[in-house]
Design a protein around this motif. Sequence first.
Motif, PDB file in Angstrom:
ATOM      1  N   ASP A   1      68.609  78.637   8.821  1.00  0.00           N
ATOM      2  CA  ASP A   1      68.592  77.309   9.436  1.00  0.00           C
ATOM      3  C   ASP A   1      67.460  76.459   8.874  1.00  0.00           C
ATOM      4  O   ASP A   1      67.331  75.291   9.196  1.00  0.00           O
ATOM      5  CB  ASP A   1      68.496  77.392  10.955  1.00  0.00           C
ATOM      6  N   ARG A   2      66.646  77.083   8.031  1.00  0.00           N
ATOM      7  CA  ARG A   2      65.583  76.345   7.342  1.00  0.00           C
ATOM      8  C   ARG A   2      65.296  77.036   6.022  1.00  0.00           C
ATOM      9  O   ARG A   2      65.579  78.213   5.838  1.00  0.00           O
ATOM     10  CB  ARG A   2      64.351  76.196   8.201  1.00  0.00           C
ATOM     11  N   ILE A   3      64.734  76.260   5.110  1.00  0.00           N
ATOM     12  CA  ILE A   3      64.370  76.755   3.781  1.00  0.00           C
ATOM     13  C   ILE A   3      62.884  76.526   3.599  1.00  0.00           C
ATOM     14  O   ILE A   3      62.335  75.512   4.033  1.00  0.00           O
ATOM     15  CB  ILE A   3      65.180  76.007   2.692  1.00  0.00           C
TER      16      ILE A   3
ATOM     17  N   PHE B   1      53.128  72.847 -10.821  1.00  0.00           N
ATOM     18  CA  PHE B   1      52.904  71.523 -10.234  1.00  0.00           C
ATOM     19  C   PHE B   1      54.082  71.038  -9.406  1.00  0.00           C
ATOM     20  O   PHE B   1      53.938  70.126  -8.609  1.00  0.00           O
ATOM     21  CB  PHE B   1      52.566  70.481 -11.303  1.00  0.00           C
ATOM     22  N   TYR B   2      55.261  71.632  -9.560  1.00  0.00           N
ATOM     23  CA  TYR B   2      56.394  71.161  -8.781  1.00  0.00           C
ATOM     24  C   TYR B   2      56.750  72.191  -7.704  1.00  0.00           C
ATOM     25  O   TYR B   2      56.444  73.370  -7.833  1.00  0.00           O
ATOM     26  CB  TYR B   2      57.605  70.848  -9.664  1.00  0.00           C
ATOM     27  N   PRO B   3      57.390  71.750  -6.634  1.00  0.00           N
ATOM     28  CA  PRO B   3      57.709  72.677  -5.544  1.00  0.00           C
ATOM     29  C   PRO B   3      58.732  73.717  -5.993  1.00  0.00           C
ATOM     30  O   PRO B   3      59.613  73.417  -6.795  1.00  0.00           O
ATOM     31  CB  PRO B   3      58.286  71.765  -4.461  1.00  0.00           C
ATOM     32  N   ILE B   4      58.588  74.932  -5.459  1.00  0.00           N
ATOM     33  CA  ILE B   4      59.509  76.019  -5.784  1.00  0.00           C
ATOM     34  C   ILE B   4      59.990  76.685  -4.503  1.00  0.00           C
ATOM     35  O   ILE B   4      59.327  76.622  -3.469  1.00  0.00           O
ATOM     36  CB  ILE B   4      58.850  77.064  -6.715  1.00  0.00           C
ATOM     37  N   LEU B   5      61.135  77.325  -4.586  1.00  0.00           N
ATOM     38  CA  LEU B   5      61.670  78.064  -3.451  1.00  0.00           C
ATOM     39  C   LEU B   5      60.782  79.272  -3.198  1.00  0.00           C
ATOM     40  O   LEU B   5      60.437  80.007  -4.117  1.00  0.00           O
ATOM     41  CB  LEU B   5      63.097  78.525  -3.755  1.00  0.00           C
ATOM     42  N   ALA B   6      60.392  79.464  -1.940  1.00  0.00           N
ATOM     43  CA  ALA B   6      59.600  80.644  -1.580  1.00  0.00           C
ATOM     44  C   ALA B   6      60.478  81.882  -1.725  1.00  0.00           C
ATOM     45  O   ALA B   6      61.697  81.828  -1.598  1.00  0.00           O
ATOM     46  CB  ALA B   6      59.097  80.515  -0.142  1.00  0.00           C
TER      47      ALA B   6
ATOM     48  N   PHE C   1      51.316  83.098  -7.525  1.00  0.00           N
ATOM     49  CA  PHE C   1      52.433  82.185  -7.668  1.00  0.00           C
ATOM     50  C   PHE C   1      53.637  82.927  -8.226  1.00  0.00           C
ATOM     51  O   PHE C   1      53.580  83.465  -9.325  1.00  0.00           O
ATOM     52  CB  PHE C   1      52.085  81.035  -8.611  1.00  0.00           C
ATOM     53  N   TYR C   2      54.720  82.966  -7.471  1.00  0.00           N
ATOM     54  CA  TYR C   2      55.946  83.551  -7.965  1.00  0.00           C
ATOM     55  C   TYR C   2      57.117  82.919  -7.237  1.00  0.00           C
ATOM     56  O   TYR C   2      56.966  82.342  -6.172  1.00  0.00           O
ATOM     57  CB  TYR C   2      55.961  85.066  -7.770  1.00  0.00           C
TER      58      TYR C   2
END
Length: 180
Positions: A10-12, A115-120, A139-140
């Motif tokens: 229900d959320r990302i 620098f750009y948003p990524i999916l957790a 960071f991964y």
Amino acid sequence: FFNPEDTEWDRICLRDYAQIHLEECRQMEPDISTDADTVYSNITDSRDGSSPALTRDEDSSVIWLDLETPLQPGEQMTLSLDYSFPVTDMSFGTRINYSFSDSFNKNPVYGLGNFYPILAGRIDGEWDTSPDIPSGECFYSPCSDYHAAVKVPHGWQVIGSGEEKQTGTEGDQDIWEVTT
């Protein structure tokens, strides 16, 4: 995004590691405006055209997008958004150093890793919101495809990890697109 699990989402969760860099720079240079924070706009869920609400955790690198229509098991979606990150000469020795100067040519080079948003990532059915750590590699992300449009001063060269090409101009800036 593709939901490979047997429960709906229900959320990302996205990770915004660039915001950590800005906060570290601000600790060393208090004059850096809070207007320099990362900015998200025009967030759209491809499935229903809705605009998921965005919130940040206390750890500002953790971004939550509340989906109006949950992503069902086996379902996929595309999320589009506009994202702004202020690239300035903030090379104050932070761990996430985005810029350095080429000492031979005296030309600035901006390395914009993370620098750009990524999916957790997902661990045991939960979004990984592990805090940033001061050493090592924190960071991964799972692999993803992306398309970025970058505006830079005339004459600058953009180099990305995908295919990059200059696609136009706007005022005194060149527009480049990078796609993987």
